[in-house]
Design a protein around this motif. Structure first.
Motif, PDB file in Angstrom:
ATOM      1  N   GLN A 163       5.193  -6.490   7.953  1.00  0.00           N
ATOM      2  CA  GLN A 163       5.826  -7.705   7.452  1.00  0.00           C
ATOM      3  C   GLN A 163       5.244  -8.902   8.168  1.00  0.00           C
ATOM      4  N   ALA A 164       4.602  -9.761   7.403  1.00  0.00           N
ATOM      5  CA  ALA A 164       4.065 -11.009   7.929  1.00  0.00           C
ATOM      6  C   ALA A 164       5.131 -12.095   7.818  1.00  0.00           C
ATOM      7  N   PRO A 165       5.029 -13.141   8.623  1.00  0.00           N
ATOM      8  CA  PRO A 165       6.032 -14.215   8.579  1.00  0.00           C
ATOM      9  C   PRO A 165       6.172 -14.787   7.179  1.00  0.00           C
ATOM     10  N   GLY A 166       7.408 -14.872   6.708  1.00  0.00           N
ATOM     11  CA  GLY A 166       7.673 -15.451   5.411  1.00  0.00           C
ATOM     12  C   GLY A 166       7.363 -14.569   4.224  1.00  0.00           C
ATOM     13  N   LYS A 167       7.007 -13.309   4.502  1.00  0.00           N
ATOM     14  CA  LYS A 167       6.655 -12.404   3.408  1.00  0.00           C
ATOM     15  C   LYS A 167       7.547 -11.178   3.420  1.00  0.00           C
ATOM     16  N   GLU A 168       7.541 -10.490   2.285  1.00  0.00           N
ATOM     17  CA  GLU A 168       8.284  -9.239   2.185  1.00  0.00           C
ATOM     18  C   GLU A 168       7.587  -8.140   2.997  1.00  0.00           C
ATOM     19  N   ARG A 169       8.373  -7.167   3.415  1.00  0.00           N
ATOM     20  CA  ARG A 169       7.796  -5.997   4.062  1.00  0.00           C
ATOM     21  C   ARG A 169       6.990  -5.213   3.014  1.00  0.00           C
ATOM     22  N   GLU A 170       5.767  -4.859   3.364  1.00  0.00           N
ATOM     23  CA  GLU A 170       4.897  -4.209   2.396  1.00  0.00           C
ATOM     24  C   GLU A 170       4.379  -2.878   2.915  1.00  0.00           C
ATOM     25  N   PHE A 171       4.078  -2.016   1.957  1.00  0.00           N
ATOM     26  CA  PHE A 171       3.548  -0.693   2.256  1.00  0.00           C
ATOM     27  C   PHE A 171       2.148  -0.801   2.830  1.00  0.00           C
ATOM     28  N   VAL A 172       1.878   0.022   3.841  1.00  0.00           N
ATOM     29  CA  VAL A 172       0.537   0.117   4.422  1.00  0.00           C
ATOM     30  C   VAL A 172      -0.039   1.513   4.199  1.00  0.00           C
ATOM     31  N   SER A 173       0.730   2.536   4.588  1.00  0.00           N
ATOM     32  CA  SER A 173       0.202   3.893   4.521  1.00  0.00           C
ATOM     33  C   SER A 173       1.342   4.898   4.533  1.00  0.00           C
ATOM     34  N   ALA A 174       1.079   6.084   3.998  1.00  0.00           N
ATOM     35  CA  ALA A 174       2.013   7.194   4.081  1.00  0.00           C
ATOM     36  C   ALA A 174       1.226   8.467   4.364  1.00  0.00           C
ATOM     37  N   ILE A 175       1.908   9.422   4.983  1.00  0.00           N
ATOM     38  CA  ILE A 175       1.256  10.677   5.327  1.00  0.00           C
ATOM     39  C   ILE A 175       2.257  11.805   5.101  1.00  0.00           C
ATOM     40  N   THR A 176       1.784  12.872   4.456  1.00  0.00           N
ATOM     41  CA  THR A 176       2.665  13.988   4.175  1.00  0.00           C
ATOM     42  C   THR A 176       2.979  14.775   5.438  1.00  0.00           C
ATOM     43  N   TRP A 177       3.934  15.706   5.329  1.00  0.00           N
ATOM     44  CA  TRP A 177       4.557  16.339   6.473  1.00  0.00           C
ATOM     45  C   TRP A 177       3.595  17.080   7.384  1.00  0.00           C
ATOM     46  N   LEU A 178       2.542  17.683   6.847  1.00  0.00           N
ATOM     47  CA  LEU A 178       1.568  18.362   7.698  1.00  0.00           C
ATOM     48  C   LEU A 178       0.319  17.515   7.919  1.00  0.00           C
TER      49      LEU A 178
END
Length: 127
Positions: A39-54
């Protein structure tokens, strides 16, 4: 309850590299998808990355693809985000997130699908 603690954020020069960590506790880490958001100042929280369980599958926002890499060490209950070729637009508070549904990856980029969040770590990139 799941506790998440991020670390590693700092002031960086553009073009530099940085690794963020997220230590998790309170749940069997290895059954759950984890995510990174920012989340940058004045902006919405945005997706960066996801990783599966293993850790076999990773997903990235277009803005970081090819520069950022997610990984996890389930033996240490720790999630990582390796950030290379940093740009000023990467400046933000970075949050790790835990999805409280085992073996689920659908909707990985939606904040609503994550149930626990860390306190965030600040990354500032100067030009």
């Amino acid at each position: 309850q799941v506790q998440l603690v991020e670390s590693g954020g700092r002031l960086m020069q553009a073009g530099g590299s940085l690794r963020l960590s997220c230590a998790a506790s309170g749940r069997t880490f290895s059954s759950y998808t984890m995510g990174w958001f920012r989340q940058a100042p004045g902006k919405e929280r945005e997706f960066v990355s996801a990783i599966t369980w293993l850790g076999r599958n990773t997903y990235y926002a277009d803005s970081v693809k090819g520069r950022f890499t997610s990984s996890r060490d389930n033996a240490k209950n720790t999630l990582y985000l390796e950030m290379n070729n940093l740009k000023p637009e990467d400046t933000a508070v970075y949050y790790c997130a835990f999805r409280n549904e085992p073996y689920k990856i659908s909707g990985y980029s939606s904040k609503a699908n994550y149930d626990y969040w860390g306190q965030g770590t600040q990354v500032t990139v100067s030009s």
